[in-house]
Design an enzyme around this catalytic site. Structure first.
Site, PDB file in Angstrom:
ATOM      1  N   LEU A 118     -47.837  24.757  23.882  1.00  0.00           N
ATOM      2  CA  LEU A 118     -47.025  24.648  25.102  1.00  0.00           C
ATOM      3  C   LEU A 118     -46.867  23.195  25.539  1.00  0.00           C
ATOM      4  O   LEU A 118     -46.738  22.915  26.740  1.00  0.00           O
ATOM      5  CB  LEU A 118     -47.689  25.467  26.220  1.00  0.00           C
ATOM      6  CG  LEU A 118     -47.863  26.966  25.927  1.00  0.00           C
ATOM      7  CD1 LEU A 118     -48.840  27.601  26.895  1.00  0.00           C
ATOM      8  CD2 LEU A 118     -46.513  27.674  25.996  1.00  0.00           C
ATOM      9  N   ALA A 129     -43.906  15.149  14.876  1.00  0.00           N
ATOM     10  CA  ALA A 129     -45.051  15.629  14.071  1.00  0.00           C
ATOM     11  C   ALA A 129     -46.272  16.012  14.897  1.00  0.00           C
ATOM     12  O   ALA A 129     -47.322  16.316  14.335  1.00  0.00           O
ATOM     13  CB  ALA A 129     -45.460  14.629  12.998  1.00  0.00           C
ATOM     14  N   ALA A 130     -46.145  16.048  16.227  1.00  0.00           N
ATOM     15  CA  ALA A 130     -47.293  16.497  17.041  1.00  0.00           C
ATOM     16  C   ALA A 130     -47.632  17.948  16.679  1.00  0.00           C
ATOM     17  O   ALA A 130     -48.793  18.301  16.480  1.00  0.00           O
ATOM     18  CB  ALA A 130     -46.963  16.394  18.522  1.00  0.00           C
ATOM     19  N   GLY A 131     -46.586  18.774  16.571  1.00  0.00           N
ATOM     20  CA  GLY A 131     -46.795  20.186  16.228  1.00  0.00           C
ATOM     21  C   GLY A 131     -47.355  20.331  14.817  1.00  0.00           C
ATOM     22  O   GLY A 131     -48.202  21.181  14.560  1.00  0.00           O
ATOM     23  N   ASP A 132     -46.875  19.496  13.892  1.00  0.00           N
ATOM     24  CA  ASP A 132     -47.362  19.570  12.507  1.00  0.00           C
ATOM     25  C   ASP A 132     -48.838  19.179  12.439  1.00  0.00           C
ATOM     26  O   ASP A 132     -49.618  19.783  11.700  1.00  0.00           O
ATOM     27  CB  ASP A 132     -46.557  18.616  11.605  1.00  0.00           C
ATOM     28  CG  ASP A 132     -45.083  18.997  11.568  1.00  0.00           C
ATOM     29  OD1 ASP A 132     -44.782  20.187  11.772  1.00  0.00           O
ATOM     30  OD2 ASP A 132     -44.246  18.100  11.352  1.00  0.00           O
TER      31      ASP A 132
HETATM   32  O1  RIB Z   1     -41.895  17.992  12.605  1.00  0.00           O
HETATM   33  C1  RIB Z   1     -41.441  16.703  12.357  1.00  0.00           C
HETATM   34  C2  RIB Z   1     -40.616  16.658  11.119  1.00  0.00           C
HETATM   35  O2  RIB Z   1     -39.477  17.426  11.322  1.00  0.00           O
HETATM   36  C3  RIB Z   1     -40.132  15.292  10.758  1.00  0.00           C
HETATM   37  O3  RIB Z   1     -41.032  14.587   9.965  1.00  0.00           O
HETATM   38  C4  RIB Z   1     -38.795  15.561  10.089  1.00  0.00           C
HETATM   39  O4  RIB Z   1     -38.794  15.327   8.735  1.00  0.00           O
HETATM   40  C5  RIB Z   1     -38.491  17.010  10.409  1.00  0.00           C
HETATM   41  O5  RIB Z   1     -38.641  17.805   9.329  1.00  0.00           O
END
Ligand code: RIB
Length: 414
Positions: A212, A240-243
């Site tokens: 959230l 990329a915080a979510g990743d």
């Molecule tokens: O979640 C971030 C990513 O989303 C980025 O690195 C970009 O490549 C997109 O896929």
């Protein structure tokens, strides 16, 4: 347990601007960076930096070789990454001064996955292993089906959300890690609680992690419901915080840690990631996360959403003293009765029947102290059929009989 991430690898073309460009507007900037990215690559690197053994499978295009190097440096096993004669997938990302982003994607090599490739890679994994997926490659529904047939634990991050998500069989998933927008689209609920309730009813064995943003994150499975606040950092770039969150959460599970510790580490890792520029380069190592954790401060202005739910539960009981039931409460909350029972225990630290007794007794105590209604009338009003049972329960809770309580309270008041 091994982690296989079948996912994208992107070249991220990142432009920093005063604000995200609106339709019809032209902005210019001197700030351009080329970063490694892609949700697949980012999540593989995050899980590997968190200490997990991660295999990344997918396709790399002609110009994607630098991405191979970055992933190797990040500790990701690339035995199942295939080179294809196509331009590599890329993302064009605008980052505003406030740290917000706006992204569009060119799929390129990421859409070149074949069924034969999927079958060959999955041969190397077995029951219980994790299969992590996002929505940036082709054949995700096929991967879900085949991974499920093998008994793998499938973890889906349905991002970016688009119409292809509807082709996925969600009953094959073990974990769903998603943000609020994705949760609303998938469940058709409106607020986080409703979304979690709907998903729990539809897929009883699914474990859901809902992120959230600055309001923290939630976890829910058939037995428990957890909340973790976001940590306070100054945001530079949220890409990329979510990743980072997903990779860290999964690494914690693969390491045998509890979902609650997973949320804590994932929240800390993503907080560090948003304080740095870029996607993959912003992902911290486990040592950095563990070292930062004691000093990270939760965003206090966001209170535990369970508090709101607790109020709802008590409201329901107080206004239905005579005919409150677990089924009635479940209906009010939008959960199944079984989940509601567990939710009440988690939220209020008492099973439903004991909580109802507590509420009935406290309403009775108030009436005894503040009105001159007879004890019998009060017993009836708060929903007890059996007078001696009420007297016993009341005595256990207040240490005296109802009448003695009334006298004591009136004496104290006079
Ligand atoms: O979640 C971030 C990513 O989303 C980025 O690195 C970009 O490549 C997109 O896929």
């Amino acid at each position: 347990m091994k982690i296989l991430n079948f996912g994208s690898c992107n070249l991220d073309y990142v432009y920093t601007l005063d604000h995200i460009v609106a339709p019809g507007e032209t902005e210019s900037t001197d700030s351009f960076d080329l970063f490694p990215g892609g949700k697949g690559l980012n999540q593989s690197i995050a899980a590997a930096k968190a200490g997990a053994k991660v295999y990344h499978a997918g396709c790399l295009g002609r110009d994607g070789e630098p991405l191979r190097e970055i992933m190797t440096q990040g500790g990701v096993d690339l035995s199942y990454l295939r080179n294809v004669d196509l331009p590599n997938g890329h993302a064009v990302i605008q980052v505003s001064r406030k740290g917000e982003n706006s992204i569009f994607l060119f799929a390129g090599s990421n859409n070149a996955v074949t069924e034969a490739q999927v079958d060959a890679v999955l041969e190397n994994f077995s029951e219980g292993d994790f299969l992590l997926l996002q929505n940036e490659i082709n054949l995700v529904p096929y991967l879900v089906k085949k991974g499920h047939e093998k008994g793998m634990q499938i973890v889906l991050n349905p991002s970016p959300f688009n119409e292809k998500i509807a082709e996925i069989d969600f009953s094959c998933l073990s974990y769903l890690i998603l943000n609020e927008v994705e949760a609303r689209e998938i469940s058709e609920g409106s607020d986080p609680d409703e979304c979690l309730g709907i998903l729990g009813k539809r897929y009883p064995s699914l474990k859901v992690v809902l992120t959230l943003g600055t309001r923290g994150c939630r976890y829910r499975d058939g037995n428990e419901s957890l909340y973790h606040p976001a940590f306070r950092v100054s945001a530079v770039d949220t890409t990329a915080a979510g990743d980072t969150f997903t990779g860290y959460f999964l690494a914690a599970l693969a390491d045998g840690l509890s979902p609650s510790e997973g949320l804590r580490r994932a929240s800390a890792a993503s907080a560090l990631a948003v304080s740095r520029m870029g996607a993959a380069p912003s992902i911290p190592y486990k040592e950095e996360v563990l070292a930062a954790l004691p000093d990270l401060k939760p965003l206090r202005e966001h209170t535990d959403p369970m508090e709101e739910k607790r109020k709802l539960i008590l409201d329901y009981l107080e206004s239905n003293l005579k005919d409150a039931s677990l089924e009635g409460l479940a209906d009010r909350l939008g959960y199944s009765p079984a989940y509601t029972g567990n939710y009440v225990k988690t939220c209020c630290s008492l099973p439903f029947s004991k909580l109802l007794q507590k509420v009935r007794c406290s309403v009775a105590a108030k009436l005894l102290a503040e009105t001159s209604e007879s004890v019998e009338e009060i017993i009836y009003r708060v929903g007890y059929q059996n007078e001696s049972f009420f007297r016993k329960v009341f005595r256990e809770r207040y240490g005296v009989t109802p009448l003695a309580y009334r006298k004591k309270m009136r004496g104290d008041l006079s």
